[in-house]
Design a protein around this motif. Structure first.
Motif, short mmCIF file in Angstrom:
data_model
loop_
_atom_site.label_atom_id
_atom_site.label_comp_id
_atom_site.label_asym_id
_atom_site.label_seq_id
_atom_site.Cartn_x
_atom_site.Cartn_y
_atom_site.Cartn_z
N GLY A 70 40.92 43.00 26.14
CA GLY A 70 40.17 41.80 25.74
C GLY A 70 40.13 40.73 26.80
N VAL A 71 40.80 40.96 27.94
CA VAL A 71 40.75 39.95 28.99
C VAL A 71 39.70 40.35 30.02
N ASP A 72 39.19 39.38 30.72
CA ASP A 72 38.16 39.62 31.72
C ASP A 72 38.76 40.38 32.90
N ASN A 73 38.02 41.36 33.42
CA ASN A 73 38.51 42.15 34.56
C ASN A 73 38.86 41.28 35.75
N ARG A 74 38.01 40.29 36.05
CA ARG A 74 38.24 39.50 37.26
C ARG A 74 39.43 38.58 37.10
N LYS A 75 39.67 38.11 35.88
CA LYS A 75 40.85 37.27 35.67
C LYS A 75 42.11 38.12 35.86
N LEU A 76 42.06 39.35 35.35
CA LEU A 76 43.20 40.25 35.53
C LEU A 76 43.42 40.52 37.00
N LEU A 77 42.32 40.72 37.75
CA LEU A 77 42.43 40.95 39.18
C LEU A 77 43.12 39.77 39.86
N MET A 78 42.74 38.56 39.48
CA MET A 78 43.32 37.39 40.13
C MET A 78 44.81 37.29 39.80
N TRP A 79 45.23 37.57 38.57
CA TRP A 79 46.65 37.52 38.25
C TRP A 79 47.42 38.60 39.01
N LEU A 80 46.84 39.79 39.15
CA LEU A 80 47.49 40.83 39.95
C LEU A 80 47.64 40.37 41.38
N PHE A 81 46.56 39.76 41.91
CA PHE A 81 46.62 39.29 43.28
C PHE A 81 47.70 38.23 43.44
#
Lengths: 269, 156, 621
Positions: free
Chosen positions: A16-27
């Motif tokens: 349910g979370v946005d892919n790009r937001k997840l990418l930023m948290w991983l980064f």
């Protein structure tokens, strides 16, 4: 800054979370390791400089406190901007984003001042191990801030401004801040331009400040109706996450390097 | 002229004033509205009960899934951050703290860190996944730093 | 939607492009996987030739095949190429091809980032190997210990090439790591919870977590070394207060998670192959998954076991010895679970199965020698001898490479629609197993006899002659086996009929539900997943009743051949290629040749242009 990355019918995600937001948290999790390596190198090499300016001689705590405060206020400006954008008040939101970028530039100005001041005092990355570790760590942090400032300026410029006039005003606000900062630096005798008359530096500061205020004031009424300025909420949220991360890295650096290690000197042996 | 001093009436007035002052009656000069403590079974009868639930409501408004605080809230957080920075700057110069300085500074910084990450980055109230991802990176970085400092400080 | 229109010279390609331009602009995970695989095999052959040259040099005492300077370059490049340009990209090829298919997704989360990872890998590998042509290949070993890498001891550009090449490769790996983690977390088919994912996807997830946490450390270490060499800083310069041992710490903090990055994908592949060819589910799925996670976690606490002889002190040595021995436990759990999978199953012997079984046995041997390394006293004798060389070749070649070959033979029908010839496959397996053991087993006792690593020659009369000669002969047997593999690949493409059905092996996971090779949109309809190994229970609903106590009440998914008209896949893009190119030129511009800052600036311009173009690229309607 970019449109959707995948345009299939699979628009909902498993969590349910946005892919790009997840990418930023991983980064950001990964970037912790990046800065952690530099900071731990600094900490391991404390009190090992054989010569040269030591931290207890050269670090300026009051000025760094001010720059820390500036960066914290830029974080506040960022979250206010995001808040307004989420509420639907696009124009004010993007002003605060612009303010974030400008405050970030002020922070960079302080860093530039510090680096040149240290260089004049005889501390370079080559001088001793303190110089090596200090300059690389804060330098890469400054690089991250620069990238963030450019990102936010492009964001504000591309989505706040619709007309050439507005883009020019943003550019003039940016330049005015630079001019103001140059004025401030000239009052601290950097020997950049020797024997600079005080009147000239004062003129720089006043003109610069005037330019900033005027540009921002004239940006107040957008020419295009706000329906043209589209909703870039998630892009701004991601930029915000990056900006706050840069801020918390500085919190760690300020505490660990400036406050805790400020009294380091020559090796104890 | 006959001055009548009616002691019982005076007593009644005093009693009424006394009672209304204590708030047990909603009539009278000192009309204090009912507080939650007046309820037969008050949930929370500490003096700050009303404020706590008000702040709790504000907090919940911010921290529901898509919620966001008012600008005032964020400004207050920003102010607290500034104050903590000033405190750090202040205690830096206090010589008498000695070895206490370092833990104190670390705690204050941790507080700032948590506030920025939790509120400005809204991590506390987003999907727990983000917390795990970020925390694992951060905790690993801290653990490696401590391990390296220890390893290079012990003499073989 | 912004009001900025980015100036473009060439319009963005539309959905399906043919020819070379199609391959250069592709963002399809399947094509990118193929490119990773082909490039990795080419680097494998190059690194193999480097290895053969090393073996030729060492076949006799006082060999004259290579000068010591060239020998140093040879073993450095062999190691660096094999790790970063062969095993990691082959794993990435499988991640690219298999993970979206096993998750029931149409592509990865960020297709252009995926393409960028490949191009950065290609250009980074080229940057690293250009050094051969300038005569200054890196010569300090794949781990480049300071102070050998400092300018007074290493004035040529070799180490600089190594640093810069690895930086680009590191960025490629990081990008891929973020991409796959987002895909695995966020793009699973409906109903597929984490514990219904195939084990290969689990191992991919653990590997990518290790990548995103470990590669920043090597990035920092490389930056520090490069600054020491280029700008005269003192990170590893003991004369000014630095510490060369810090390089070892930083390198191995990365290096140890790196070896788990190298082995876990192969373990994942084996966990897929064994159940298929024993017609049984994987024994102890939860144990295998948790072991993988525990290996990834514990792998952070063992790095100094590479530094037992550096002088860290008894306390540190003891702590790392204990943690290293602990990490053998989850690995053992996996081994027993794989044996349990085979046990009592109806075994069908194919090349893929042979390679997986070979993996288990060879990896156990490598693991045993590893356990002897875990004890500091015995490691004190073994460190920097050929015993270590034997150990890591057993785990990396006998482990990772055999596992990856198993995957190649298993999934080749899915990739190409043809089978690899089984007879050639058996010969490939046999020659490789034989040659590999003849090459590397003698190195165990060579190490015990005291033969050091990284020596260009050895004198007569040390008692090492015969074993070295045997080892060299084994290397050529191994090379023959590999040539058989290459021949098999070519033969398969030319001669084998394109008859592979959707599910030629009667397997269990979702990639076998679609055609071989899959259509470019993968799934007609995104599947709904109810059980682990869902496809198996769709095929055999009676087993679903036995295992899960419920019927597999999947509705029949009608495949309408002409239905895919409204599936819109993302458009190709040329910006990932140029971003990779710009990045490599920018980083390569740090090499100290005449005018190098101008080159760096040009790289920066290309990088910035590509970056902004990527962000503002229009979507073709």
């Amino acid at each position: 800054m970019s449109e959707t990355n995948i345009d299939t019918h699979q628009t909902s995600t498993s969590t349910g979370v946005d892919n790009r937001k997840l990418l930023m948290w991983l980064f950001l999790g990964s970037d912790c390791l990046f800065f952690g390596s530099f900071i731990s190198t600094y900490l391991v090499y404390r009190n090992r400089s054989l010569s040269g300016p030591y931290p207890n001689e050269i670090l300026d705590i009051p000025i760094t406190t001010v720059s820390t405060f500036v960066l914290l206020m830029s974080s506040l400006a960022m979250v206010l901007g995001l808040n307004y954008v989420k509420e639907g008040r696009q124009v004010i939101g993007r002003y605060w984003t612009l303010a974030t970028a400008l405050l970030g530039m002020v922070f960079l100005g302080f860093q530039v001042y510090e680096f040149t001041h240290f260089a004049h005092a005889g501390l370079t990355p080559r001088t001793n191990i303190f110089g090596t570790t200090f300059f690389t760590m804060t330098g890469f942090h400054g690089g991250h801030v620069t990238f963030g400032v450019i990102w936010l300026l492009i964001f504000a410029g591309s989505s706040l401004a619709n007309t050439i006039r507005q883009r020019l005003l943003i550019l003039s606000a940016f330049l005015s801040v630079v001019v103001t900062m140059i004025g401030f630096f000239m009052t601290e005798t950097l020997d950049v331009i020797p024997h600079m008359p005080f009147a000239v530096t004062l003129a720089f500061i006043l003109l610069g400040s005037l330019g900033t205020v005027l540009s921002l004031f004239m940006l107040r009424t957008p020419d295009a109706p706000s329906s043209v300025i589209s909703n870039q909420e998630s892009n701004l949220e991601i930029a915000g996450l990056y900006w706050h991360f840069v801020d918390i890295v500085w919190i760690v650096i300020f505490t660990v390097v400036y406050l805790i290690s400020a009294n380091d000197g020559a090796p104890l042996l | 002229m006959k001055i009548v001093i009616d002691l019982s009436k005076m007593k009644n007035s005093f009693v009424k004033i006394f009672q209304s002052f204590l708030g047990h009656s909603t009539r009278g000069y000192f009309r204090v509205p009912n507080t939650p403590q007046d309820l037969p079974d008050p949930k929370d009868d500490t003096p700050w009960a009303g404020y706590a639930s008000y702040l709790g409501d504000q907090f919940n408004k911010i921290t529901r899934k898509d919620g966001h605080g008012s600008p005032v809230f964020y400004a207050v957080i920003g102010l607290i951050l500034g104050i903590i920075t000033l405190i750090e700057f202040g205690i830096f110069y206090v010589e008498s703290l000695g070895v206490l300085l370092v833990p104190l500074l670390l705690i204050l910084s941790l507080l700032k860190f948590v506030m920025v990450v939790g509120f400005f980055m809204h991590l506390r109230f987003d999907n727990k996944l983000f917390t795990y991802l970020f925390a694992s990176g951060f905790i690993l970085a801290v653990a490696i730093s401590i391990a390296l400092i220890v390893l290079l400080a012990i003499k073989p | 939607m912004t009001t900025i229109s980015y100036p473009t010279i060439i319009p963005r390609p539309k959905e399906y492009v043919t020819g070379i331009w199609g391959w250069l602009t592709t963002i399809d995970h399947k094509r990118i996987g193929t490119m990773y695989g082909v490039t990795a095999i080419i680097w494998f052959l190059i690194a193999g030739i480097e290895a053969l040259l090393i073996r030729l040099q060492l076949a006799q005492p006082e060999g004259k095949v290579l000068t010591p300077e060239v020998y140093n370059q040879m073993f450095t490049m062999h190691g660096t190429t094999m790790i970063f340009l062969v095993v990691m990209p082959l794993s990435a090829a499988f991640f690219n091809w298999i993970v979206p298919l096993q998750l029931g997704a149409r592509d990865v989360a960020f297709p252009r980032l995926n393409a960028f990872s490949y191009w950065a890998f290609l250009f980074g590998g080229i940057l690293l190997n250009i050094s051969w042509f300038t005569g200054e290949a890196p010569n300090a070993g794949w781990f480049a210990y300071a102070p050998n890498t400092q300018v007074p001891y290493n004035p040529t550009n070799g180490v600089t090439y190594w640093i810069l090449g690895l930086q680009v490769l590191g960025i490629a790996s990081l990008a891929a790591g973020f991409n796959f983690l987002t895909t695995i977390i966020n793009m699973r088919a409906p109903g597929m919870s984490f514990f219904k994912m195939p084990v290969f996807v689990w191992m991919t997830a653990v590997v990518n977590v290790l990548i995103i946490l470990a590669f920043p450390i090597i990035t920092v270490a490389l930056i520090q070394l490069q600054f020491d060499r280029l700008f005269g800083t003192h990170f590893f310069n003991s004369a000014m207060g630095g510490d060369p041992v810090m390089w070892q710490h930083m390198f191995w903090l990365f290096g140890h998670p790196e070896v788990y990055i190298l082995i876990l994908p192969a373990m994942g592949i084996v966990s897929e192959v064994l159940p298929t060819f024993s017609k049984k589910p994987l024994f102890g799925y939860s144990a295998v998954v948790f072991s993988g996670i525990v290996i990834g976690f514990l792998g952070w606490f063992v790095w100094s076991h590479h530094m037992f002889t550096v002088g860290l002190g008894p306390a540190a040595n003891a702590a790392f010895a204990i943690s290293t021995m602990l990490i053998a436990v989850p690995t053992g759990v996996k081994i027993f679970n794989w044996i349990g999978t085979l046990w009592g199953g109806s075994i069908r012997v194919t090349t893929a199965l042979l390679f997986s079984v070979g993996f288990i046995s060879m990896f156990v041997i490598g693991g045993l020698s590893g356990v002897t390394h875990a004890s500091p006293p015995s490691d004190a004798q073994q460190q920097d001898t050929y015993y270590v060389v034997a150990h890591f070749h057993y785990v990396l070649m006998g482990g990772s490479l055999l596992g990856l070959w198993s995957g190649i033979y298993y999934w080749w029908p899915k990739f190409t629609g043809r089978f690899l010839n089984e007879k050639l496959g058996f010969w490939h397996f046999g020659m490789v197993l034989l040659g590999f053991n003849i090459t590397f087993f003698p190195m165990h006792w060579l190490g015990f006899d005291g033969m050091p690593r990284r020596i260009a020659t050895y004198p007569e009369g040390m008692g090492w002659d015969v074993s070295n000669l045997v080892s060299t002969i084994g290397a050529f047997v191994l090379a023959t086996g590999i040539l058989i593999f290459i021949f098999n690949v070519v033969y398969s493409n030319l001669r084998m009929p394109k008859t592979a059905s959707n599910d030629p092996w009667d397997a269990r996971t979702l990639e076998w539900t679609i055609s071989s090779p899959p259509p470019h949109y993968n799934f007609e309809e995104i599947p709904e997943v109810k059980y682990r190994d869902d496809f198996w229970y769709r095929k055999y609903p009676e087993l679903a009743f036995e295992t899960h106590g419920g019927g597999s009440d999947h509705t029949e998914q009608e495949i309408d051949e002409n239905h895919h008209g409204d599936i819109h896949m993302p458009d190709p893009s040329y910006y990932p290629l140029f971003l990779g190119l710009g990045l490599t030129i920018m980083i390569g511009g740090f090499l100290p040749f005449l005018g190098h800052w101008i080159v760096c600036g040009i790289g920066l311009v290309i990088f910035t242009w590509s970056f902004l173009g990527w962000c503002y690229e229009p979507v073709n309607d």
